[in-house]
Design a protein around this motif. Structure first.
Motif, mmCIF file in Angstrom:
data_model
loop_
_atom_site.group_PDB
_atom_site.id
_atom_site.type_symbol
_atom_site.label_atom_id
_atom_site.label_comp_id
_atom_site.label_asym_id
_atom_site.label_seq_id
_atom_site.Cartn_x
_atom_site.Cartn_y
_atom_site.Cartn_z
ATOM 1 N N LEU C 93 -93.646 -48.894 31.387
ATOM 2 C CA LEU C 93 -93.551 -49.795 32.539
ATOM 3 C C LEU C 93 -92.461 -49.346 33.499
ATOM 4 O O LEU C 93 -92.621 -49.407 34.716
ATOM 5 C CB LEU C 93 -93.253 -51.221 32.062
ATOM 6 N N GLU C 94 -91.366 -48.874 32.917
ATOM 7 C CA GLU C 94 -90.259 -48.396 33.733
ATOM 8 C C GLU C 94 -90.680 -47.200 34.577
ATOM 9 O O GLU C 94 -90.493 -47.183 35.794
ATOM 10 C CB GLU C 94 -89.147 -47.957 32.789
ATOM 11 N N SER C 97 -93.125 -48.304 37.239
ATOM 12 C CA SER C 97 -92.573 -49.002 38.402
ATOM 13 C C SER C 97 -91.866 -48.014 39.326
ATOM 14 O O SER C 97 -91.929 -48.141 40.543
ATOM 15 C CB SER C 97 -91.655 -50.153 37.981
ATOM 16 N N ILE C 98 -91.230 -47.004 38.746
ATOM 17 C CA ILE C 98 -90.591 -45.981 39.590
ATOM 18 C C ILE C 98 -91.651 -45.246 40.409
ATOM 19 O O ILE C 98 -91.513 -45.063 41.619
ATOM 20 C CB ILE C 98 -89.778 -44.997 38.739
ATOM 21 N N TYR C 101 -93.132 -47.499 43.231
ATOM 22 C CA TYR C 101 -92.284 -47.745 44.393
ATOM 23 C C TYR C 101 -91.887 -46.488 45.148
ATOM 24 O O TYR C 101 -91.562 -46.542 46.320
ATOM 25 C CB TYR C 101 -91.017 -48.507 43.979
ATOM 26 N N LYS C 102 -91.858 -45.359 44.444
ATOM 27 C CA LYS C 102 -91.346 -44.165 45.108
ATOM 28 C C LYS C 102 -92.411 -43.109 45.321
ATOM 29 O O LYS C 102 -92.100 -41.962 45.610
ATOM 30 C CB LYS C 102 -90.173 -43.585 44.299
ATOM 31 N N ILE C 113 -83.840 -40.668 37.970
ATOM 32 C CA ILE C 113 -83.589 -42.113 38.041
ATOM 33 C C ILE C 113 -83.417 -42.708 36.650
ATOM 34 O O ILE C 113 -82.534 -43.517 36.416
ATOM 35 C CB ILE C 113 -84.743 -42.819 38.780
ATOM 36 N N ASP C 163 -98.289 -54.012 48.916
ATOM 37 C CA ASP C 163 -98.302 -55.395 48.474
ATOM 38 C C ASP C 163 -97.487 -55.593 47.183
ATOM 39 O O ASP C 163 -97.439 -56.667 46.610
ATOM 40 C CB ASP C 163 -99.772 -55.794 48.246
ATOM 41 N N LEU C 164 -96.831 -54.520 46.730
ATOM 42 C CA LEU C 164 -96.030 -54.622 45.500
ATOM 43 C C LEU C 164 -94.912 -55.642 45.715
ATOM 44 O O LEU C 164 -94.425 -55.805 46.824
ATOM 45 C CB LEU C 164 -95.415 -53.265 45.184
ATOM 46 N N PRO C 165 -94.511 -56.315 44.641
ATOM 47 C CA PRO C 165 -93.391 -57.247 44.803
ATOM 48 C C PRO C 165 -92.208 -56.482 45.389
ATOM 49 O O PRO C 165 -91.891 -55.386 44.937
ATOM 50 C CB PRO C 165 -93.094 -57.712 43.373
ATOM 51 N N VAL C 166 -91.594 -57.048 46.411
ATOM 52 C CA VAL C 166 -90.532 -56.300 47.074
ATOM 53 C C VAL C 166 -89.277 -56.252 46.230
ATOM 54 O O VAL C 166 -88.926 -57.197 45.543
ATOM 55 C CB VAL C 166 -90.150 -56.909 48.444
ATOM 56 N N ILE C 167 -88.647 -55.111 46.306
ATOM 57 C CA ILE C 167 -87.314 -55.017 45.747
ATOM 58 C C ILE C 167 -86.445 -55.673 46.798
ATOM 59 O O ILE C 167 -86.218 -55.131 47.866
ATOM 60 C CB ILE C 167 -86.928 -53.542 45.554
ATOM 61 N N LEU C 202 -80.454 -46.871 50.352
ATOM 62 C CA LEU C 202 -81.350 -46.084 49.522
ATOM 63 C C LEU C 202 -82.354 -46.967 48.781
ATOM 64 O O LEU C 202 -83.556 -46.732 48.788
ATOM 65 C CB LEU C 202 -80.515 -45.287 48.508
ATOM 66 N N THR C 203 -81.815 -47.997 48.167
ATOM 67 C CA THR C 203 -82.690 -48.842 47.372
ATOM 68 C C THR C 203 -83.627 -49.648 48.254
ATOM 69 O O THR C 203 -84.745 -49.931 47.873
ATOM 70 C CB THR C 203 -81.862 -49.801 46.502
ATOM 71 N N ILE C 206 -87.050 -48.059 49.785
ATOM 72 C CA ILE C 206 -88.173 -47.760 48.894
ATOM 73 C C ILE C 206 -89.501 -48.159 49.512
ATOM 74 O O ILE C 206 -89.635 -49.261 50.003
ATOM 75 C CB ILE C 206 -87.973 -48.503 47.559
#
Lengths: 206, 258, 206
Positions: C93-94, C97-98, C101-102, C113, C163-167, C202-203, C206
């Motif tokens: 999952l980690e 998700s990277i 988002y990237k 990361i 549409d991904l949940p926003v960071i 930076l974050t 994304i």
């Protein structure tokens, strides 16, 4: 549970199963007895049929299935059918030329001339509508005889098969002469020539 | 010191560091580097050292921590703008980014649980639709083929047939000189390709087992690999070669035998 | 063609295909341009959602697919089986998700990361069809770039990667506030805060 919700569940079950679902399974999903379930589903069937829906429910021996309304098959074809590319390959052209000039002819004879199995080629030509079955040979197994179609004539700009350019007698003569030349002084050759008559016959019969 | 870190598995050095920061209730922006480094080393020392790949990843971080620790003791470095630099800044940045993604992965996990509640349906294309073939466009199919071209093809075929009959030897009947041409084998292979998507080399030879046929067929397959119509796979030496069709075999052109 | 009939065709196509159908294919089925098609389908999506229907239409990056409404899941699993294909561990999952988002992203960047080798995780995600190679980076060694698949969107109920949940900025702010609170009187903290400005950028980028 209100009726709308029950119908929604039935819709969901029939949708996700894709194939037919027995009435008792539907009953289990909505927590009702089979009789009630049947009544509800029958009512739904009418609704799907009369409303402007793309799908309908059909009944099969106490089971139900959701399926596409046939009236939309034409639209479906635009999405579901595979694009095909039709090409006249060398193999097909060879078989076509043999059929055109030697019709009516059996697959066996085509094979004899080409030296290779011509099943595939002939079938493709039939599929393309350039060649068709024109009868059966009065021989063991009653093999099919193939000939060219009207479409063939139209596509190649020919009025009738009589208009096909003749294989000139000169050419046939030439083949024969070559053979005779090589075997001229040889008595074996002479015999060969005679016995080869059959083969020549075949070519002359065009 | 010495908060006993249970030997639980951490995904990596960053994961372990986040755990330690959390456990010590310290702030990620102001990591007490001495304490954390000590506890980190303690964990690494207890680690199962059998998997060198894993251990080395933890050791790289250990070196980084020790480096930061020593730089903390030195006078502060100053950057181009004359501002003091915190030796921990880079690590903090990495930890925050990692923490964010960890957080997002949990969010994704929730979404997956929700999404799993929707069921889909297999494709059920009616046979009538499946069987549909677009009509053949004869005009396009015939293209610039003309009757006279067809005629010359026919004459070529006849000529080839004449040449195949060796006037002398054919009389003896029994003695067969085997002639297997690439073209002929290609025709066979091609029609096989049309009907099978994947098959073995042996299957290809079903119709003709002779040595010459085998060699010529092999050459044909090599040619088809070259032109990209098929790919082959062989599990081990001498095992059967598996052939898979890659492109529409109808497009295969005759092999030039020179 | 009236709108009811068009909607019926779209329903028929989405039902029959089962899998996702691109907007342009739907457009071909109903003989309209893509923009009109999108409008019609979006309208249908709302209708399915609000009406008492068991099924709904979801959008996946310009393609559409029909599925059951999640609220009927409990009824459905009484008769239908949900093929659970894979379990995603925290590690997977980690990494996922990277990548989500990237993307597009190389294995090397993922490793940077996570601080650990991510070969295994990425390969598994590819095997599960959640991630695929999307190209190669124009850099020495031309490393592969990875991105998410349509199956990822479907499995996580996401319409498109936008549409991904926003960071959220909130989250980063939250970390910082905690820090400020605890270190309020500390000047070092204040400086750190400043120098972290870039990180936030930076974050957030994304």
């Amino acid at each position: 549970m209100d009726i709308e919700r029950i119908e929604a569940i039935i819709e969901a079950v029939l949708f996700t199963m894709g194939e037919s679902v027995e009435a008792d399974k539907l009953a289990a999903a909505i927590d009702h007895d089979v009789d009630t379930t049947l009544k509800i589903v029958h009512n739904m069937m009418d609704k799907y049929e009369s409303e402007d829906r793309g799908i309908k429910i059909i009944e099969l021996e106490n089971a139900f299935q959701m399926c596409t309304k046939p009236e939309f098959y034409d639209n479906l074809i635009k999405v579901a059918s595979q694009p095909r590319k039709y090409v006249l390959t060398d193999v097909l052209l060879e078989a076509l030329s043999i059929i055109a000039y030697k019709q009516p002819i059996t697959k066996m004879e085509i094979e004899k001339i080409r030296g290779v199995s011509s099943d595939f080629a002939v079938n493709k030509l039939v599929e393309y509508g350039l060649v068709k079955e024109v009868g059966r040979l009065d021989a063991p197994g009653r093999p099919m005889l193939f000939g060219t179609t009207e479409n063939f004539l139209r596509s190649f700009g020919v009025q009738s098969i009589d208009d096909l350019p003749v294989i000139s007698e000169d050419m046939v003569e030439q083949y024969k002469e070559e053979a005779e030349y090589e075997l001229a002084a040889d008595s074996v050759a002479a015999k060969l020539d005679e016995s080869d008559e059959d083969d020549n016959q075949l070519t002359l019969n065009i | 010191m010495g908060i006993n870190v249970k030997l639980q598995a951490f995904e990596g050095p960053l994961d372990l560091l986040l755990h330690l920061i959390d456990k010590n209730k310290v702030n990620i922006y102001d990591i007490p580097i001495v304490v954390i480094t000590e506890q980190y080393m303690e964990y690494v020392n207890q680690m199962d050292k059998t998997d060198l790949n894993v251990v080395s990843e933890f050791l790289v971080m250990a070196a980084t921590l020790l480096d930061i620790k020593s730089r903390m003791l030195l006078p502060k470095e100053v950057n181009e703008d004359g501002e003091e630099e915190d030796p921990r800044a880079e690590l903090v940045q990495k930890l925050i980014e990692y923490k964010l993604f960890k957080h997002m992965s949990l969010e994704l996990k929730d979404r997956q649980l929700d999404a799993e509640r929707a069921l889909y349906k297999p494709s059920t294309v009616p046979p009538e639709v499946e069987a549909y073939k677009p009509p053949v466009n004869l005009e396009e199919l015939v293209g610039d083929m003309t009757l006279s071209k067809l005629n010359s093809i026919f004459q070529d075929v006849l000529k080839r047939k004449e040449e195949k009959i060796d006037p002398v030897r054919s009389k003896f009947g029994k003695i067969e000189k085997e002639e297997v041409s690439m073209s002929d084998r290609l025709v066979h292979v091609k029609s096989f390709l049309m009907e099978h998507r994947s098959f073995s080399f042996t299957q290809l030879l079903m119709d003709n087992h002779s040595k010459v046929a085998t060699i010529v067929t092999f050459l044909v397959v090599l040619e088809l690999i070259k032109t990209g119509f098929v790919t082959v796979e062989q599990e081990k030496t001498f095992s059967d070669i598996m052939i898979t069709v890659q492109k529409n075999p109808e497009l295969i052109e005759d092999i030039d035998e020179e």
